[in-house]
Scaffold this motif. Sequence first.
Motif, PDB file in Angstrom:
ATOM      1  N   THR A 178     -31.192 -12.818  30.147  1.00  0.00           N
ATOM      2  CA  THR A 178     -31.334 -14.194  29.419  1.00  0.00           C
ATOM      3  C   THR A 178     -30.779 -14.230  27.924  1.00  0.00           C
ATOM      4  O   THR A 178     -31.233 -13.214  27.185  1.00  0.00           O
ATOM      5  CB  THR A 178     -32.749 -14.773  29.748  1.00  0.00           C
ATOM      6  OG1 THR A 178     -33.054 -14.566  30.992  1.00  0.00           O
ATOM      7  CG2 THR A 178     -32.848 -16.113  29.161  1.00  0.00           C
ATOM      8  N   GLU A 179     -30.081 -15.261  27.456  1.00  0.00           N
ATOM      9  CA  GLU A 179     -29.897 -15.420  26.050  1.00  0.00           C
ATOM     10  C   GLU A 179     -30.049 -16.752  25.895  1.00  0.00           C
ATOM     11  O   GLU A 179     -29.814 -17.662  26.348  1.00  0.00           O
ATOM     12  CB  GLU A 179     -28.479 -15.279  25.849  1.00  0.00           C
ATOM     13  CG  GLU A 179     -27.793 -15.091  24.730  1.00  0.00           C
ATOM     14  CD  GLU A 179     -26.371 -14.898  24.577  1.00  0.00           C
ATOM     15  OE1 GLU A 179     -25.643 -15.144  23.578  1.00  0.00           O
ATOM     16  OE2 GLU A 179     -25.891 -13.985  25.360  1.00  0.00           O
ATOM     17  N   LEU A 180     -30.772 -16.959  24.591  1.00  0.00           N
ATOM     18  CA  LEU A 180     -31.053 -18.286  23.839  1.00  0.00           C
ATOM     19  C   LEU A 180     -31.160 -18.202  22.292  1.00  0.00           C
ATOM     20  O   LEU A 180     -31.365 -16.919  21.813  1.00  0.00           O
ATOM     21  CB  LEU A 180     -32.170 -18.911  24.558  1.00  0.00           C
ATOM     22  CG  LEU A 180     -33.475 -18.425  24.293  1.00  0.00           C
ATOM     23  CD1 LEU A 180     -34.636 -19.456  23.860  1.00  0.00           C
ATOM     24  CD2 LEU A 180     -33.975 -17.439  25.274  1.00  0.00           C
ATOM     25  N   SER A 181     -31.029 -19.056  21.681  1.00  0.00           N
ATOM     26  CA  SER A 181     -31.248 -18.991  20.268  1.00  0.00           C
ATOM     27  C   SER A 181     -32.418 -20.106  20.154  1.00  0.00           C
ATOM     28  O   SER A 181     -32.563 -21.295  20.551  1.00  0.00           O
ATOM     29  CB  SER A 181     -30.216 -19.504  19.542  1.00  0.00           C
ATOM     30  OG  SER A 181     -29.656 -20.830  19.792  1.00  0.00           O
TER      31      SER A 181
ATOM     32  N   SER B  45     -22.945 -16.781  32.618  1.00  0.00           N
ATOM     33  CA  SER B  45     -23.537 -16.259  31.714  1.00  0.00           C
ATOM     34  C   SER B  45     -24.970 -16.458  31.541  1.00  0.00           C
ATOM     35  O   SER B  45     -25.724 -17.088  32.335  1.00  0.00           O
ATOM     36  CB  SER B  45     -22.868 -17.453  30.536  1.00  0.00           C
ATOM     37  OG  SER B  45     -23.529 -17.027  29.380  1.00  0.00           O
ATOM     38  N   PRO B  46     -25.369 -15.359  30.695  1.00  0.00           N
ATOM     39  CA  PRO B  46     -26.976 -14.930  30.686  1.00  0.00           C
ATOM     40  C   PRO B  46     -27.535 -16.260  29.846  1.00  0.00           C
ATOM     41  O   PRO B  46     -28.682 -16.574  29.657  1.00  0.00           O
ATOM     42  CB  PRO B  46     -27.092 -13.856  30.035  1.00  0.00           C
ATOM     43  CG  PRO B  46     -25.780 -13.406  29.574  1.00  0.00           C
ATOM     44  CD  PRO B  46     -24.817 -14.250  30.048  1.00  0.00           C
ATOM     45  N   LEU B  47     -26.648 -17.015  29.115  1.00  0.00           N
ATOM     46  CA  LEU B  47     -27.024 -18.115  27.995  1.00  0.00           C
ATOM     47  C   LEU B  47     -27.700 -19.404  28.793  1.00  0.00           C
ATOM     48  O   LEU B  47     -27.037 -19.787  29.721  1.00  0.00           O
ATOM     49  CB  LEU B  47     -25.839 -18.600  27.415  1.00  0.00           C
ATOM     50  CG  LEU B  47     -26.053 -19.667  26.390  1.00  0.00           C
ATOM     51  CD1 LEU B  47     -27.001 -19.102  25.149  1.00  0.00           C
ATOM     52  CD2 LEU B  47     -24.656 -20.161  25.529  1.00  0.00           C
ATOM     53  N   ILE B  48     -28.810 -19.529  28.361  1.00  0.00           N
ATOM     54  CA  ILE B  48     -29.526 -20.827  28.988  1.00  0.00           C
ATOM     55  C   ILE B  48     -29.795 -21.730  27.934  1.00  0.00           C
ATOM     56  O   ILE B  48     -29.800 -23.092  28.512  1.00  0.00           O
ATOM     57  CB  ILE B  48     -30.949 -20.419  29.513  1.00  0.00           C
ATOM     58  CG1 ILE B  48     -32.011 -20.110  28.260  1.00  0.00           C
ATOM     59  CG2 ILE B  48     -30.992 -19.263  30.477  1.00  0.00           C
ATOM     60  CD1 ILE B  48     -33.303 -19.690  28.769  1.00  0.00           C
ATOM     61  N   GLY B  49     -29.368 -21.620  26.827  1.00  0.00           N
ATOM     62  CA  GLY B  49     -29.283 -22.598  25.835  1.00  0.00           C
ATOM     63  C   GLY B  49     -29.965 -22.522  24.595  1.00  0.00           C
ATOM     64  O   GLY B  49     -30.162 -21.323  24.266  1.00  0.00           O
ATOM     65  N   ASP B  50     -30.167 -23.632  23.615  1.00  0.00           N
ATOM     66  CA  ASP B  50     -30.753 -23.344  22.441  1.00  0.00           C
ATOM     67  C   ASP B  50     -31.856 -24.131  22.464  1.00  0.00           C
ATOM     68  O   ASP B  50     -31.992 -25.296  22.682  1.00  0.00           O
ATOM     69  CB  ASP B  50     -29.640 -24.048  21.373  1.00  0.00           C
ATOM     70  CG  ASP B  50     -28.346 -23.253  21.285  1.00  0.00           C
ATOM     71  OD1 ASP B  50     -28.433 -21.970  21.473  1.00  0.00           O
ATOM     72  OD2 ASP B  50     -27.394 -23.959  21.354  1.00  0.00           O
ATOM     73  N   LEU B  51     -32.896 -23.653  21.602  1.00  0.00           N
ATOM     74  CA  LEU B  51     -34.185 -24.573  20.923  1.00  0.00           C
ATOM     75  C   LEU B  51     -34.045 -24.879  19.611  1.00  0.00           C
ATOM     76  O   LEU B  51     -33.779 -24.130  18.837  1.00  0.00           O
ATOM     77  CB  LEU B  51     -35.303 -23.709  21.405  1.00  0.00           C
ATOM     78  CG  LEU B  51     -35.769 -23.469  22.889  1.00  0.00           C
ATOM     79  CD1 LEU B  51     -37.194 -22.740  22.780  1.00  0.00           C
ATOM     80  CD2 LEU B  51     -35.963 -24.784  23.857  1.00  0.00           C
ATOM     81  N   VAL B  52     -34.654 -26.029  19.124  1.00  0.00           N
ATOM     82  CA  VAL B  52     -34.772 -26.670  17.805  1.00  0.00           C
ATOM     83  C   VAL B  52     -36.288 -26.845  17.649  1.00  0.00           C
ATOM     84  O   VAL B  52     -36.598 -27.841  18.326  1.00  0.00           O
ATOM     85  CB  VAL B  52     -33.906 -27.653  17.435  1.00  0.00           C
ATOM     86  CG1 VAL B  52     -34.135 -28.119  16.067  1.00  0.00           C
ATOM     87  CG2 VAL B  52     -32.447 -27.381  17.541  1.00  0.00           C
ATOM     88  N   ILE B  53     -36.879 -26.121  16.975  1.00  0.00           N
ATOM     89  CA  ILE B  53     -38.151 -26.553  16.721  1.00  0.00           C
ATOM     90  C   ILE B  53     -38.421 -26.975  15.218  1.00  0.00           C
ATOM     91  O   ILE B  53     -37.993 -26.127  14.356  1.00  0.00           O
ATOM     92  CB  ILE B  53     -39.252 -25.162  16.834  1.00  0.00           C
ATOM     93  CG1 ILE B  53     -38.844 -24.737  18.327  1.00  0.00           C
ATOM     94  CG2 ILE B  53     -40.650 -25.633  16.744  1.00  0.00           C
ATOM     95  CD1 ILE B  53     -39.692 -23.606  18.626  1.00  0.00           C
TER      96      ILE B  53
END
Length: 158
Positions: free
Chosen positions: A41-44, A82-90
């Motif tokens: 899994t990949e995310l930012s 892709s292992p990318l699931i997306g991005d979070l903005v907190i």
Amino acid sequence: MSAPLTLSVGYAASRKGVPTSASFRQWVEAALRGAKRRKATELSIRIVDAKEGRTLNRDYRGKDYATNVLSFPVELPPGVKSPLIGDLVICAPVVAKEATEQGKLARNHWAHMTVHGVLHLLGYDHIEDDEAEAMEALETRVLAGLGIDDPYTVDDAD
């Protein structure tokens, strides 16, 4: 052994009162385990101030105020893996304000918002009542595994 996690944490707001990237990693891993995700899994995660949080919420959700967490699931073309699931903005000031208003420990609220956002990236939602119940139950189980009380019923700052 858990599947590999590639996590990028970016700070576009003051770091005062904001957890470390190691804490975010712990919370993301807990959410992935809770959701039984067993593949890479990949995310930012991007920590923002109220101005950027408001702009993003307005531009992507049509709501002109800063909110606690925004989830941007990846949208891959058909056939692309892709292992990318997306991005979070907190939004740091919103999380801090909510923790105070709700009588919660700030760190616990940060954990909750991270877990909540990751579950959104994995396809969980809370629009319908049954979906909300399932998502909240999973969040509560994941947080309990981290030693955090139910965020929907407990005042943990006493």
